[in-house]
Design a protein around this motif. Sequence first.
Motif, PDB file in Angstrom:
ATOM      1  N   LEU A   1       0.819  -1.202   0.000  1.00  0.00           N
ATOM      2  CA  LEU A   1       0.000   0.000   0.000  1.00  0.00           C
ATOM      3  C   LEU A   1       0.859   1.260   0.000  1.00  0.00           C
ATOM      4  CD1 LEU A   1      -2.455  -1.099   2.835  1.00  0.00           C
ATOM      5  CD2 LEU A   1      -2.906  -1.159   0.379  1.00  0.00           C
ATOM      6  N   SER A   2       0.482   2.225  -0.808  1.00  0.00           N
ATOM      7  CA  SER A   2       1.107   3.544  -0.736  1.00  0.00           C
ATOM      8  C   SER A   2       0.714   4.162   0.607  1.00  0.00           C
ATOM      9  CB  SER A   2       0.599   4.425  -1.873  1.00  0.00           C
ATOM     10  OG  SER A   2      -0.784   4.704  -1.684  1.00  0.00           O
ATOM     11  N   LYS A   3       1.359   5.257   0.962  1.00  0.00           N
ATOM     12  CA  LYS A   3       1.023   5.926   2.221  1.00  0.00           C
ATOM     13  C   LYS A   3      -0.450   6.337   2.233  1.00  0.00           C
ATOM     14  CE  LYS A   3       3.869   9.007   3.710  1.00  0.00           C
ATOM     15  NZ  LYS A   3       4.584  10.292   3.855  1.00  0.00           N
ATOM     16  N   LYS A   4      -0.922   6.872   1.117  1.00  0.00           N
ATOM     17  CA  LYS A   4      -2.317   7.315   1.038  1.00  0.00           C
ATOM     18  C   LYS A   4      -3.271   6.139   1.229  1.00  0.00           C
ATOM     19  CE  LYS A   4      -5.574   9.695  -1.952  1.00  0.00           C
ATOM     20  NZ  LYS A   4      -5.828  10.273  -3.254  1.00  0.00           N
ATOM     21  N   LEU A   5      -3.005   5.025   0.538  1.00  0.00           N
ATOM     22  CA  LEU A   5      -3.870   3.842   0.679  1.00  0.00           C
ATOM     23  C   LEU A   5      -3.762   3.234   2.071  1.00  0.00           C
ATOM     24  CD1 LEU A   5      -3.712   1.816  -2.670  1.00  0.00           C
ATOM     25  CD2 LEU A   5      -5.684   2.939  -1.637  1.00  0.00           C
ATOM     26  N   ALA A   6      -2.546   3.216   2.631  1.00  0.00           N
ATOM     27  CA  ALA A   6      -2.362   2.660   3.975  1.00  0.00           C
ATOM     28  C   ALA A   6      -3.146   3.474   4.997  1.00  0.00           C
ATOM     29  CB  ALA A   6      -0.882   2.607   4.330  1.00  0.00           C
ATOM     30  N   ALA A   7      -3.107   4.789   4.858  1.00  0.00           N
ATOM     31  CA  ALA A   7      -3.873   5.642   5.770  1.00  0.00           C
ATOM     32  C   ALA A   7      -5.367   5.364   5.632  1.00  0.00           C
ATOM     33  CB  ALA A   7      -3.571   7.110   5.483  1.00  0.00           C
TER      34      ALA A   7
ATOM     35  N   VAL B   1      -7.626   6.501   8.869  1.00  0.00           N
ATOM     36  CA  VAL B   1      -7.148   7.794   9.354  1.00  0.00           C
ATOM     37  C   VAL B   1      -6.674   8.630   8.171  1.00  0.00           C
ATOM     38  CG1 VAL B   1      -6.474   6.864  11.608  1.00  0.00           C
ATOM     39  CG2 VAL B   1      -4.781   6.963   9.764  1.00  0.00           C
ATOM     40  N   GLY B   2      -6.453   9.904   8.400  1.00  0.00           N
ATOM     41  CA  GLY B   2      -5.897  10.769   7.370  1.00  0.00           C
ATOM     42  C   GLY B   2      -4.398  10.538   7.223  1.00  0.00           C
ATOM     43  N   VAL B   3      -3.844  11.034   6.135  1.00  0.00           N
ATOM     44  CA  VAL B   3      -2.417  10.847   5.862  1.00  0.00           C
ATOM     45  C   VAL B   3      -1.567  11.491   6.958  1.00  0.00           C
ATOM     46  CG1 VAL B   3      -0.545  11.383   4.246  1.00  0.00           C
ATOM     47  CG2 VAL B   3      -2.738  10.581   3.371  1.00  0.00           C
ATOM     48  N   ASP B   4      -1.936  12.678   7.419  1.00  0.00           N
ATOM     49  CA  ASP B   4      -1.156  13.344   8.465  1.00  0.00           C
ATOM     50  C   ASP B   4      -1.138  12.518   9.751  1.00  0.00           C
ATOM     51  OD1 ASP B   4      -0.611  15.453   6.751  1.00  0.00           O
ATOM     52  OD2 ASP B   4      -2.177  16.753   7.574  1.00  0.00           O
ATOM     53  N   THR B   5      -2.286  12.016  10.146  1.00  0.00           N
ATOM     54  CA  THR B   5      -2.361  11.173  11.348  1.00  0.00           C
ATOM     55  C   THR B   5      -1.569   9.897  11.150  1.00  0.00           C
ATOM     56  OG1 THR B   5      -4.522  12.065  11.926  1.00  0.00           O
ATOM     57  CG2 THR B   5      -3.950   9.922  12.869  1.00  0.00           C
ATOM     58  N   PHE B   6      -1.662   9.317   9.975  1.00  0.00           N
ATOM     59  CA  PHE B   6      -0.911   8.097   9.673  1.00  0.00           C
ATOM     60  C   PHE B   6       0.587   8.354   9.838  1.00  0.00           C
ATOM     61  CE2 PHE B   6       1.157   5.027   6.862  1.00  0.00           C
ATOM     62  CZ  PHE B   6       0.568   3.842   7.292  1.00  0.00           C
ATOM     63  N   GLU B   7       1.073   9.470   9.274  1.00  0.00           N
ATOM     64  CA  GLU B   7       2.500   9.803   9.378  1.00  0.00           C
ATOM     65  C   GLU B   7       2.934   9.964  10.835  1.00  0.00           C
ATOM     66  OE1 GLU B   7       2.798  13.335   6.985  1.00  0.00           O
ATOM     67  OE2 GLU B   7       3.257  12.176   5.175  1.00  0.00           O
ATOM     68  N   VAL B   8       2.116  10.642  11.628  1.00  0.00           N
ATOM     69  CA  VAL B   8       2.433  10.845  13.048  1.00  0.00           C
ATOM     70  C   VAL B   8       2.516   9.500  13.763  1.00  0.00           C
ATOM     71  CG1 VAL B   8       1.494  11.733  15.230  1.00  0.00           C
ATOM     72  CG2 VAL B   8       1.497  13.182  13.191  1.00  0.00           C
TER      73      VAL B   8
END
Length: 71
Positions: free
Chosen positions: A14-20, A25-32
């Motif tokens: 999964l890309s970051k967007k798909l993983a989030a 969750v949103g991409v920002d929350t996923f990154e955190v």
Amino acid sequence: MAEPARPQAWPRRLSKKLAAEYMGVGVDTFEVRVEAGIYPKPIREPNLKRVFWDRVLLDRLVDAQSGLEVP
């Protein structure tokens, strides 16, 4: 609010967007959460800058958080 369109079958990588999206969750929350060690770190393709998240590892995380046995 309408649900976002989702793939028929989630790919293993999964890309970051798909993983989030997969984690709800949103991409920002996923990154955190990745940086905090709550979610697994991405896997980097050899010799490329591209990274992806393994859907199975994300499933195992949710299983563990839900109290299910993790292999």
